[in-house]
Each structure stands twice: as structure tokens, then as C-alpha cells.
Design a protein around this motif. Structure first.
Motif, PDB file in Angstrom:
ATOM      1  N   GLY A 195      55.897  -3.870 -22.023  1.00  0.00           N
ATOM      2  CA  GLY A 195      55.665  -3.324 -23.293  1.00  0.00           C
ATOM      3  C   GLY A 195      57.033  -2.383 -23.462  1.00  0.00           C
ATOM      4  O   GLY A 195      56.933  -1.697 -24.150  1.00  0.00           O
ATOM      5  N   LYS A 196      57.894  -2.346 -22.250  1.00  0.00           N
ATOM      6  CA  LYS A 196      59.038  -1.613 -22.447  1.00  0.00           C
ATOM      7  C   LYS A 196      60.387  -2.012 -22.655  1.00  0.00           C
ATOM      8  O   LYS A 196      60.449  -3.412 -22.875  1.00  0.00           O
ATOM      9  N   THR A 197      61.363  -1.342 -22.890  1.00  0.00           N
ATOM     10  CA  THR A 197      62.722  -1.705 -23.132  1.00  0.00           C
ATOM     11  C   THR A 197      63.409  -1.701 -21.860  1.00  0.00           C
ATOM     12  O   THR A 197      63.598  -0.384 -21.264  1.00  0.00           O
ATOM     13  N   LEU A 198      64.137  -2.660 -21.323  1.00  0.00           N
ATOM     14  CA  LEU A 198      65.093  -2.610 -20.295  1.00  0.00           C
ATOM     15  C   LEU A 198      66.484  -2.800 -21.000  1.00  0.00           C
ATOM     16  O   LEU A 198      66.838  -3.709 -21.545  1.00  0.00           O
ATOM     17  N   ASN A 199      67.516  -1.814 -20.675  1.00  0.00           N
ATOM     18  CA  ASN A 199      68.886  -1.731 -21.265  1.00  0.00           C
ATOM     19  C   ASN A 199      69.805  -2.409 -20.071  1.00  0.00           C
ATOM     20  O   ASN A 199      69.687  -1.729 -19.030  1.00  0.00           O
ATOM     21  N   VAL A 200      70.537  -3.304 -20.621  1.00  0.00           N
ATOM     22  CA  VAL A 200      71.496  -3.732 -19.441  1.00  0.00           C
ATOM     23  C   VAL A 200      73.010  -3.662 -20.136  1.00  0.00           C
ATOM     24  O   VAL A 200      72.951  -4.364 -21.056  1.00  0.00           O
ATOM     25  N   GLN A 201      73.817  -2.864 -19.562  1.00  0.00           N
ATOM     26  CA  GLN A 201      74.833  -2.459 -20.197  1.00  0.00           C
ATOM     27  C   GLN A 201      76.155  -3.206 -19.362  1.00  0.00           C
ATOM     28  O   GLN A 201      76.397  -2.981 -18.225  1.00  0.00           O
ATOM     29  N   PHE A 202      76.934  -3.968 -20.138  1.00  0.00           N
ATOM     30  CA  PHE A 202      78.279  -4.534 -19.437  1.00  0.00           C
ATOM     31  C   PHE A 202      79.475  -3.849 -19.765  1.00  0.00           C
ATOM     32  O   PHE A 202      79.511  -3.454 -21.061  1.00  0.00           O
ATOM     33  N   SER A 203      80.349  -3.458 -18.927  1.00  0.00           N
ATOM     34  CA  SER A 203      81.569  -2.950 -19.159  1.00  0.00           C
ATOM     35  C   SER A 203      82.718  -3.567 -18.310  1.00  0.00           C
ATOM     36  O   SER A 203      82.584  -4.544 -17.544  1.00  0.00           O
TER      37      SER A 203
END
Length: 264
Positions: A195-203
Motif C-alpha cells: 500500500g506504499k510508494t517506493l521511489n527509485v531515482q536514476f541520475s
């Protein structure tokens, strides 16, 4: 009038009941999945592959692939864009294939990025996220809701004309809130994500570096390609020679002597 009141009361009860069922079904769906948000730099695209394995304790197996059906896999894609973009996927934590209860085991990224105008001027690498069944809670290693992947370009020359070719490498890095890279590498607890949000940030790393050691020498104006034994020497290791260099071509065809500035 008495029957009308009774009917209205029954209708209201049914509506309330259906509403409750709808909310419950929605809640169950939310608790059985998580939202994966992926932030991409300009020029990037991704393909995602969620892989599922039998739930712990089950003796069943994942059915074999038949035609276009890929039991145990779910696929996601975000197309190439020249602008920064954000992709959002709803990833189930569990699944059932052929009567076999499955749980999410990994989410793997295939990362593609353009570095030049030609169709084949593309670098590719793979990175991913691992998941596991709940273990005893450890306050020193919480399941993060933000992960970072840094990609860097490694450059080299290829072919008789010594065109610049770039290799893409992407790796997990710890966020400021995480004390070690071990947290960034996972695995993550499945139930902690329900039920949550996982944020994956590419740089992308600010600086590029040579793909092979001792093949380029860095000067204030940029990198110079070592001569090696001759212009035809494909490996062309420097071996201490800091005075002889050879020209190369950029992906767009320009003749250059230093990288990435092209001219001194």
C-alpha cells in the motif's frame, strides 16, 4: 407507503453494503501491491520485469512458459524521452499462476540511454531491487521508500576510424538518510511496502571516465587518446608515453583530439 419505505430502506442497505464491499476490495488490492515511481534523466528509457516465485512453504512450481504467456513475470515499460520523466507502475506483491501462490522476488530494470544521433548510439545496463519474506524487525535497517541508482558513461574508441563508443553503468548508491550501501542494495521487506510508494531515482554522474585503464591521459583541456604502437593499434595502452596521442571521431562524425571538448 409502508412497502415503499421498506423498499427504500432495503435499497439503502444494499448501497451501503456494496459500497463497503467496494472499499474493502480496493483496500485489499492496495495492500497486495505497491506503487513504484521511477525518475529518469533525459535520453533514458526503461523496461521493468517483476519476477515471482512460489510463496515460502509452498511445494508447487511456477508453470512453464507457453507462447506469449510468461508465468511468474510481469512486464513494465517507459519509452525514451529527451526530457526528464517520471514513470509510475502498480506492482503486485503476490500473484497466482496455475493455482500456485506466488510472491514478488525481484524487480529488474533494463536501462537504455542515448549518447549520440545514430540509431545504435545507445548504452545499456541492468540494475534491480530484491525482495524477501519478513524477518525480525531491525530498527537499524528499515525498509527505505526511496532508492537511488547512479549511472555513469565509460568511453572508449572502436573500429579503424576510432569512433567514440560509450558504455553505460548503473549502480545503487545510498541516500543521505541511509548509513551504508547495504541498505541501498536491499533486499526489501515485502510487507513493509504494501500500500506504499517506493521511489527509485536514476541520475547521471557529472564526469565520464575511460572504459579501460591506461588508454587515455587527462589534461586540463580534456582526455587524450594514447597512441600505442601505431594508429592501427586497437588497444593502444599508454605505458608511460605521455607525448604521443592519436585523433578520434565523435559519435556525430567530428574529428577530435581531446574528449569531450573535441579541440584543445
Amino acid at each position: 407507503m409502508r412497502y415503499r419505505k421498506a423498499f427504500n430502506g432495503l435499497a439503502r442497505s444494499l448501497m451501503i453494503g456494496l459500497g463497503t464491499i467496494g472499499v474493502t476490495a480496493c483496500s485489499v488490492a492496495q495492500q497486495d501491491s505497491f506503487t513504484l515511481v521511477t525518475e529518469l534523466p533525459p535520453g533514458f528509457q526503461i523496461r521493468g520485469e517483476a519476477q515471482y516465485v512460489p510463496r515460502p512453504g509452498e511445494t508447487c512450481t511456477v508453470p512453464v512458459k507457453k507462447g506469449r504467456a510468461h508465468p511468474g513475470f510481469k512486464f513494465f515499460k517507459q519509452a525514451h524521452s529527451e526530457k526528464p520523466q517520471t514513470a509510475q507502475f502498480q506492482v503486485p506483491l503476490t500473484s497466482v499462476e496455475g493455482g500456485c501462490p506466488l510472491v514478488l522476488d525481484s524487480f529488474d530494470y533494463e536501462v537504455d540511454a542515448k549518447y549520440g544521433p545514430a540509431h545504435d548510439n545507445v548504452g545499456r545496463d541492468y540494475t534491480g531491487i530484491a525482495f524477501q519474506q519478513n524477518v525480525a524487525d531491525n530498527p537499524n535497517s528499515p525498509t527505505p521508500l526511496q532508492l537511488k541508482r547512479q549511472c555513469e558513461w565509460l568511453f572508449r574508441t572502436a573500429g579503424p576510424d576510432r569512433y567514440i563508443v560509450k558504455i553505460l553503468k548503473c549502480a545503487p548508491i545510498a541516500t543521505p538518510e541511509q548509513e551504508s550501501g547495504a541498505v541501498a542494495n536491499g533486499p526489501l521487506q515485502r510487507s513493509h511496502l504494501a500500500g506504499k510508494t517506493l521511489n527509485v531515482q536514476f541520475s547521471v554522474a557529472a564526469e565520464e571516465r575511460p572504459y579501460m585503464r591506461d588508454t587515455w591521459i587527462k589534461f586540463p583541456e580534456g582526455w587524450k587518446r594514447c597512441m600505442g604502437d601505431s594508429l592501427e593499434d586497437a588497444y593502444a595502452f599508454c605505458r608511460g608515453n605521455t607525448t604521443k596521442f592519436k585523433p578520434f571521431k565523435m559519435p556525430d562524425g567530428r574529428d577530435c583530439s581531446v574528449y569531450p571538448n573535441c579541440t584543445e
